[in-house]
Scaffold this motif. Structure first.
Motif, mmCIF file in Angstrom:
data_model
loop_
_atom_site.group_PDB
_atom_site.id
_atom_site.type_symbol
_atom_site.label_atom_id
_atom_site.label_comp_id
_atom_site.label_asym_id
_atom_site.label_seq_id
_atom_site.Cartn_x
_atom_site.Cartn_y
_atom_site.Cartn_z
ATOM 1 N N PRO A 68 32.305 -109.037 9.670
ATOM 2 C CA PRO A 68 32.480 -108.047 10.740
ATOM 3 C C PRO A 68 33.215 -106.816 10.196
ATOM 4 C CG PRO A 68 33.097 -110.240 11.489
ATOM 5 C CD PRO A 68 32.897 -110.328 10.002
ATOM 6 N N PHE A 69 32.697 -105.632 10.511
ATOM 7 C CA PHE A 69 33.352 -104.403 10.053
ATOM 8 C C PHE A 69 33.115 -103.274 11.045
ATOM 9 C CE2 PHE A 69 29.112 -104.134 8.253
ATOM 10 C CZ PHE A 69 28.785 -102.781 8.219
ATOM 11 N N VAL A 70 33.939 -102.250 10.909
ATOM 12 C CA VAL A 70 33.847 -101.065 11.755
ATOM 13 C C VAL A 70 33.391 -99.909 10.879
ATOM 14 C CG1 VAL A 70 35.172 -99.441 13.168
ATOM 15 C CG2 VAL A 70 35.641 -101.892 13.310
ATOM 16 N N MET A 71 32.416 -99.164 11.364
ATOM 17 C CA MET A 71 31.883 -98.042 10.595
ATOM 18 C C MET A 71 32.014 -96.747 11.384
ATOM 19 S SD MET A 71 27.965 -97.234 9.343
ATOM 20 C CE MET A 71 27.754 -98.748 8.472
ATOM 21 N N ARG A 72 32.455 -95.712 10.693
ATOM 22 C CA ARG A 72 32.438 -94.351 11.231
ATOM 23 C C ARG A 72 31.621 -93.511 10.269
ATOM 24 N NH1 ARG A 72 38.243 -92.195 12.603
ATOM 25 N NH2 ARG A 72 37.001 -90.564 13.567
ATOM 26 N N LEU A 73 30.694 -92.718 10.791
ATOM 27 C CA LEU A 73 29.808 -91.906 9.960
ATOM 28 C C LEU A 73 30.512 -90.588 9.642
ATOM 29 C CD1 LEU A 73 26.497 -92.659 11.861
ATOM 30 C CD2 LEU A 73 27.352 -93.726 9.772
ATOM 31 N N ILE A 74 31.259 -90.588 8.529
ATOM 32 C CA ILE A 74 32.112 -89.454 8.176
ATOM 33 C C ILE A 74 31.711 -88.891 6.820
ATOM 34 C CG2 ILE A 74 34.478 -88.765 7.630
ATOM 35 C CD1 ILE A 74 35.449 -90.885 9.598
ATOM 36 N N LEU A 75 31.595 -87.569 6.765
ATOM 37 C CA LEU A 75 31.436 -86.846 5.501
ATOM 38 C C LEU A 75 32.800 -86.281 5.152
ATOM 39 C CD1 LEU A 75 28.124 -84.880 6.166
ATOM 40 C CD2 LEU A 75 28.434 -86.783 4.580
ATOM 41 N N ARG A 76 33.320 -86.635 4.001
ATOM 42 C CA ARG A 76 34.675 -86.242 3.629
ATOM 43 C C ARG A 76 34.695 -85.109 2.608
ATOM 44 N NH1 ARG A 76 38.133 -89.442 6.053
ATOM 45 N NH2 ARG A 76 37.592 -91.580 6.525
ATOM 46 N N ASN A 77 35.743 -84.287 2.741
ATOM 47 C CA ASN A 77 36.054 -83.267 1.743
ATOM 48 C C ASN A 77 34.904 -82.282 1.547
ATOM 49 O OD1 ASN A 77 38.052 -82.233 0.102
ATOM 50 N ND2 ASN A 77 37.326 -83.297 -1.710
ATOM 51 N N ILE A 78 34.330 -81.801 2.666
ATOM 52 C CA ILE A 78 33.214 -80.856 2.617
ATOM 53 C C ILE A 78 33.763 -79.440 2.498
ATOM 54 C CG2 ILE A 78 31.199 -79.976 3.854
ATOM 55 C CD1 ILE A 78 31.037 -82.926 2.874
ATOM 56 N N ARG A 79 33.291 -78.728 1.487
ATOM 57 C CA ARG A 79 33.709 -77.344 1.258
ATOM 58 C C ARG A 79 32.562 -76.411 1.617
ATOM 59 N NH1 ARG A 79 35.854 -80.504 -2.696
ATOM 60 N NH2 ARG A 79 38.045 -80.213 -3.207
ATOM 61 N N GLY A 80 32.906 -75.222 2.059
ATOM 62 C CA GLY A 80 31.876 -74.229 2.348
ATOM 63 C C GLY A 80 31.764 -74.000 3.839
ATOM 64 N N ALA A 81 30.533 -73.735 4.280
ATOM 65 C CA ALA A 81 30.288 -73.393 5.681
ATOM 66 C C ALA A 81 30.653 -74.549 6.604
ATOM 67 C CB ALA A 81 28.816 -73.030 5.865
ATOM 68 N N THR A 82 31.085 -74.192 7.802
ATOM 69 C CA THR A 82 31.432 -75.188 8.812
ATOM 70 C C THR A 82 30.168 -75.865 9.323
ATOM 71 O OG1 THR A 82 33.330 -73.870 9.477
ATOM 72 C CG2 THR A 82 32.548 -75.502 11.055
ATOM 73 N N LEU A 83 30.210 -77.183 9.467
ATOM 74 C CA LEU A 83 29.088 -77.919 10.028
ATOM 75 C C LEU A 83 29.213 -77.903 11.550
ATOM 76 C CD1 LEU A 83 28.961 -81.074 7.707
ATOM 77 C CD2 LEU A 83 27.870 -78.857 7.376
ATOM 78 N N GLN A 84 28.155 -77.414 12.223
ATOM 79 C CA GLN A 84 28.153 -77.372 13.684
ATOM 80 C C GLN A 84 26.761 -77.700 14.192
ATOM 81 O OE1 GLN A 84 29.310 -73.352 14.604
ATOM 82 N NE2 GLN A 84 31.483 -73.777 14.415
ATOM 83 N N GLY A 85 26.689 -78.365 15.335
ATOM 84 C CA GLY A 85 25.406 -78.615 15.970
ATOM 85 C C GLY A 85 24.831 -79.978 15.652
ATOM 86 N N ARG A 86 23.494 -80.077 15.863
ATOM 87 C CA ARG A 86 22.777 -81.339 15.658
ATOM 88 C C ARG A 86 22.413 -81.514 14.193
ATOM 89 N NH1 ARG A 86 17.559 -82.087 18.701
ATOM 90 N NH2 ARG A 86 17.812 -84.282 18.193
ATOM 91 N N TYR A 87 22.589 -82.751 13.723
ATOM 92 C CA TYR A 87 22.227 -83.102 12.354
ATOM 93 C C TYR A 87 21.505 -84.444 12.378
ATOM 94 C CZ TYR A 87 25.161 -79.420 10.416
ATOM 95 O OH TYR A 87 25.686 -78.201 10.096
ATOM 96 N N LYS A 88 20.769 -84.690 11.313
ATOM 97 C CA LYS A 88 20.211 -86.022 11.116
ATOM 98 C C LYS A 88 20.302 -86.374 9.640
ATOM 99 C CE LYS A 88 15.296 -84.903 10.380
ATOM 100 N NZ LYS A 88 13.922 -85.179 10.839
ATOM 101 N N GLY A 146 6.537 -97.105 1.571
ATOM 102 C CA GLY A 146 7.958 -96.804 1.493
ATOM 103 C C GLY A 146 8.614 -97.122 2.823
ATOM 104 N N VAL A 147 9.922 -97.068 2.845
ATOM 105 C CA VAL A 147 10.702 -97.361 4.049
ATOM 106 C C VAL A 147 11.535 -96.138 4.383
ATOM 107 C CG1 VAL A 147 12.503 -98.845 5.020
ATOM 108 C CG2 VAL A 147 10.827 -99.808 3.432
ATOM 109 N N CYS A 148 11.618 -95.803 5.667
ATOM 110 C CA CYS A 148 12.373 -94.606 6.059
ATOM 111 C C CYS A 148 12.980 -94.802 7.442
ATOM 112 C CB CYS A 148 11.431 -93.400 6.067
ATOM 113 S SG CYS A 148 12.243 -91.810 6.335
ATOM 114 N N PHE A 149 14.152 -94.212 7.649
ATOM 115 C CA PHE A 149 14.749 -94.156 8.980
ATOM 116 C C PHE A 149 15.693 -92.966 9.063
ATOM 117 C CE2 PHE A 149 17.714 -96.673 6.545
ATOM 118 C CZ PHE A 149 18.975 -96.378 7.043
ATOM 119 N N GLU A 150 16.008 -92.583 10.291
ATOM 120 C CA GLU A 150 16.905 -91.454 10.544
ATOM 121 C C GLU A 150 18.047 -91.896 11.434
ATOM 122 O OE1 GLU A 150 14.634 -88.361 12.419
ATOM 123 O OE2 GLU A 150 13.360 -88.043 10.659
ATOM 124 N N ILE A 151 19.181 -91.212 11.278
ATOM 125 C CA ILE A 151 20.316 -91.359 12.182
ATOM 126 C C ILE A 151 20.658 -89.951 12.646
ATOM 127 C CG2 ILE A 151 22.715 -92.106 12.442
ATOM 128 C CD1 ILE A 151 22.238 -94.029 10.091
#
Length: 198
Positions: free
Chosen positions: A146-166, A184-189
């Motif tokens: 059992p584990f807890v996951m947070r979808l985090i991008l760390r230490n991003i430099r440059g333009a601010t991320l805003q809006g919808r992403y996948k 092939g295998v593919c999926f999106e989040i």
């Protein structure tokens, strides 16, 4: 002089770095790829999640249970894997600079420096069996603590991320002659990017 300017720039870039979290828009988490190559199969068609529990809270995913591979490849096949981040702009999904790829996923799935490991495979407890078969052999059980996951991008430099992403995650198999094998295998989040406060 140039060395001093570079050091100043590098230092400021570190100060301007930010962490972002992807807040999921779909409670099912995994979505089919909208622009997958013909013949590509969905992630849930390659791995059975019937015995894996994923419960979503506002900022976290609680994961536990087992998943079983149904993708059936040859033991000598190589699996290439890719992660790419896209932003929704003016009605289209546009690529960003955030991409991660490996030509041999099975060789690095337990490498502590890899994102695959930090977010997923570190929690697969039957490491010996999984390293032997990877996700190539149908019937391989991936036992998750059992584990807890947070979808985090760390230490991003440059333009601010805003809006919808996948994020688009894909796997492709190749035989010993480097010829693609089967689908092939593919999926999106998908979700909204939110800057985390330090």
């Amino acid at each position: 002089m140039w060395k001093i300017l570079f050091l100043i720039h590098a230092g400021l870039a570190g100060v301007w770095a930010a962490d972002y979290e992807l807040l999921l828009e779909d409670p099912d988490i995994f979505a089919r790829c909208t622009e997958a190559p013909p013949g590509t199969i969905f992630f849930r068609d390659a791995i059975n999640f019937d015995k894996l529990s994923v419960e979503q809270e506002p900022n976290t995913l609680h994961v536990s249970g087992n998943a079983t591979t149904t993708w059936d490849l040859e033991p000598t096949d190589r699996i290439a894997a890719k992660f790419a981040l896209f932003q929704y702009q003016r009605g289209n999904w546009e690529p960003t600079v955030f991409t991660m790829a490996t030509q041999d996923f099975c060789s690095i799935m337990y490498d502590k420096d890899q994102y695959w490991y930090k977010y997923w495979t570190v929690h697969i407890t039957n490491r010996n069996e999984v390293e032997q078969h990877c996700i190539k052999k149908a019937g391989t059980v991936l036992i998750h603590e059992p584990f807890v996951m947070r979808l985090i991008l760390r230490n991003i430099r440059g333009a601010t991320l805003q809006g919808r992403y996948k994020t688009v995650i894909s796997f492709e198999a190749f035989d010993e002659k480097n010829v693609p094998r089967g689908p092939g295998v593919c999926f999106e989040i998908r979700g909204e990017a939110e800057k985390l406060k330090n």
